[in-house]
Write a protein that holds these residues in place. Structure first.
Motif, PDB file in Angstrom:
ATOM      1  N   VAL A  40       6.727   4.668  93.775  1.00  0.00           N
ATOM      2  CA  VAL A  40       8.061   4.740  93.153  1.00  0.00           C
ATOM      3  C   VAL A  40       8.236   3.509  92.259  1.00  0.00           C
ATOM      4  O   VAL A  40       7.932   2.393  92.697  1.00  0.00           O
ATOM      5  N   PRO A  41       8.682   3.663  90.999  1.00  0.00           N
ATOM      6  CA  PRO A  41       9.048   4.928  90.357  1.00  0.00           C
ATOM      7  C   PRO A  41       7.815   5.750  89.985  1.00  0.00           C
ATOM      8  O   PRO A  41       6.734   5.198  89.772  1.00  0.00           O
ATOM      9  N   PHE A  42       8.002   7.054  89.918  1.00  0.00           N
ATOM     10  CA  PHE A  42       6.899   7.955  89.635  1.00  0.00           C
ATOM     11  C   PHE A  42       6.328   7.704  88.236  1.00  0.00           C
ATOM     12  O   PHE A  42       7.069   7.556  87.267  1.00  0.00           O
ATOM     13  N   ASP A  43       4.998   7.680  88.164  1.00  0.00           N
ATOM     14  CA  ASP A  43       4.317   7.510  86.881  1.00  0.00           C
ATOM     15  C   ASP A  43       3.597   8.825  86.562  1.00  0.00           C
ATOM     16  O   ASP A  43       2.608   9.153  87.209  1.00  0.00           O
ATOM     17  N   PRO A  44       4.085   9.593  85.580  1.00  0.00           N
ATOM     18  CA  PRO A  44       3.464  10.899  85.277  1.00  0.00           C
ATOM     19  C   PRO A  44       1.999  10.782  84.862  1.00  0.00           C
ATOM     20  O   PRO A  44       1.246  11.751  84.971  1.00  0.00           O
ATOM     21  N   ASP A  45       1.598   9.598  84.391  1.00  0.00           N
ATOM     22  CA  ASP A  45       0.190   9.410  84.010  1.00  0.00           C
ATOM     23  C   ASP A  45      -0.758   9.583  85.187  1.00  0.00           C
ATOM     24  O   ASP A  45      -1.933   9.899  85.002  1.00  0.00           O
ATOM     25  N   ILE A  46      -0.256   9.363  86.389  1.00  0.00           N
ATOM     26  CA  ILE A  46      -1.121   9.506  87.574  1.00  0.00           C
ATOM     27  C   ILE A  46      -1.638  10.946  87.660  1.00  0.00           C
ATOM     28  O   ILE A  46      -2.821  11.178  87.944  1.00  0.00           O
ATOM     29  N   LEU A  47      -0.763  11.901  87.420  1.00  0.00           N
ATOM     30  CA  LEU A  47      -1.204  13.309  87.492  1.00  0.00           C
ATOM     31  C   LEU A  47      -2.231  13.617  86.400  1.00  0.00           C
ATOM     32  O   LEU A  47      -3.187  14.355  86.630  1.00  0.00           O
ATOM     33  N   SER A  48      -2.042  13.031  85.214  1.00  0.00           N
ATOM     34  CA  SER A  48      -3.015  13.242  84.139  1.00  0.00           C
ATOM     35  C   SER A  48      -4.356  12.619  84.502  1.00  0.00           C
ATOM     36  O   SER A  48      -5.416  13.207  84.262  1.00  0.00           O
ATOM     37  N   ARG A  49      -4.292  11.435  85.082  1.00  0.00           N
ATOM     38  CA  ARG A  49      -5.550  10.777  85.486  1.00  0.00           C
ATOM     39  C   ARG A  49      -6.230  11.559  86.607  1.00  0.00           C
ATOM     40  O   ARG A  49      -7.452  11.700  86.646  1.00  0.00           O
ATOM     41  N   LEU A  50      -5.426  12.079  87.531  1.00  0.00           N
ATOM     42  CA  LEU A  50      -5.983  12.887  88.615  1.00  0.00           C
ATOM     43  C   LEU A  50      -6.641  14.144  88.046  1.00  0.00           C
ATOM     44  O   LEU A  50      -7.735  14.528  88.459  1.00  0.00           O
ATOM     45  N   LYS A  51      -5.989  14.758  87.098  1.00  0.00           N
ATOM     46  CA  LYS A  51      -6.548  15.968  86.491  1.00  0.00           C
ATOM     47  C   LYS A  51      -7.884  15.662  85.812  1.00  0.00           C
ATOM     48  O   LYS A  51      -8.864  16.395  85.997  1.00  0.00           O
ATOM     49  N   LEU A  52      -7.930  14.588  85.042  1.00  0.00           N
ATOM     50  CA  LEU A  52      -9.172  14.211  84.343  1.00  0.00           C
ATOM     51  C   LEU A  52     -10.295  13.911  85.334  1.00  0.00           C
ATOM     52  O   LEU A  52     -11.429  14.361  85.171  1.00  0.00           O
ATOM     53  N   TYR A  53      -9.938  13.147  86.369  1.00  0.00           N
ATOM     54  CA  TYR A  53     -10.976  12.756  87.325  1.00  0.00           C
ATOM     55  C   TYR A  53     -11.432  13.953  88.156  1.00  0.00           C
ATOM     56  O   TYR A  53     -12.634  14.109  88.431  1.00  0.00           O
ATOM     57  N   ALA A  54     -10.489  14.820  88.542  1.00  0.00           N
ATOM     58  CA  ALA A  54     -10.859  16.021  89.312  1.00  0.00           C
ATOM     59  C   ALA A  54     -11.778  16.905  88.468  1.00  0.00           C
ATOM     60  O   ALA A  54     -12.766  17.449  88.972  1.00  0.00           O
TER      61      ALA A  54
END
Ligand SMILES: [Fe+2]
Ligand SMILES: [Fe+2]
Length: 128
Positions: free
Chosen positions: A34-48
């Motif tokens: 917190v606070p939520f960082d939307p980039d985390i989901l993008s990084r997770l998507k790229l790494y996955a």
């Protein structure tokens, strides 16, 4: 998150697979920050994607007999993440926790289930 990795650690693990799984778990944990960082989901998507492509390349190269079910599982994860990327970037803490927990449980089941079967197949092959 580290305790899961330690429990899974064995000398016969495929190092790249284990390291990448650990990175995925860490990124999933970061969704809760917190606070939520939307980039985390993008990084997770790229790494996955990077990770799935590598596992899928091994499956194709080795003519892995269970490839179809494994590809379907990866695709389901891709779809879940895609849906999450469309989520309101101002999401509140409770949603962050539930998304993170959902992905964590999914990945844990995947890693201990069909990824483990793939690992054993790769270790038994001549192209580790
Ligand atoms: Fe995997
Ligand atoms: Fe996999």
């Amino acid at each position: 998150m580290a305790p899961l990795n330690r429990r899974m650690q064995k000398t016969s693990d495929i190092i790249w697979q284990d390291t990448q799984h650990q990175m995925l778990f860490e990124l999933i944990e970061q969704i809760k920050i917190v606070p939520f960082d939307p980039d985390i989901l993008s990084r997770l998507k790229l790494y996955a994607e990077h990770h799935f492509i590598l596992e899928e390349a091994y499956m194709r190269t080795l003519n892995y007999p269970l490839i179809e079910a494994h590809l379907e599982a990866h695709d389901r994860f891709r779809e879940e993440l895609e849906a999450m990327l469309e989520t309101d970037p101002t999401m509140h803490e409770a949603l962050q926790i539930s998304l993170s927990d959902f992905l964590y449980k999914w990945l844990k089941l995947h890693v201990l289930g069909i990824d483990k079967e793939l690992e054993e197949f790769v270790l038994g092959s001549e192209r580790k």
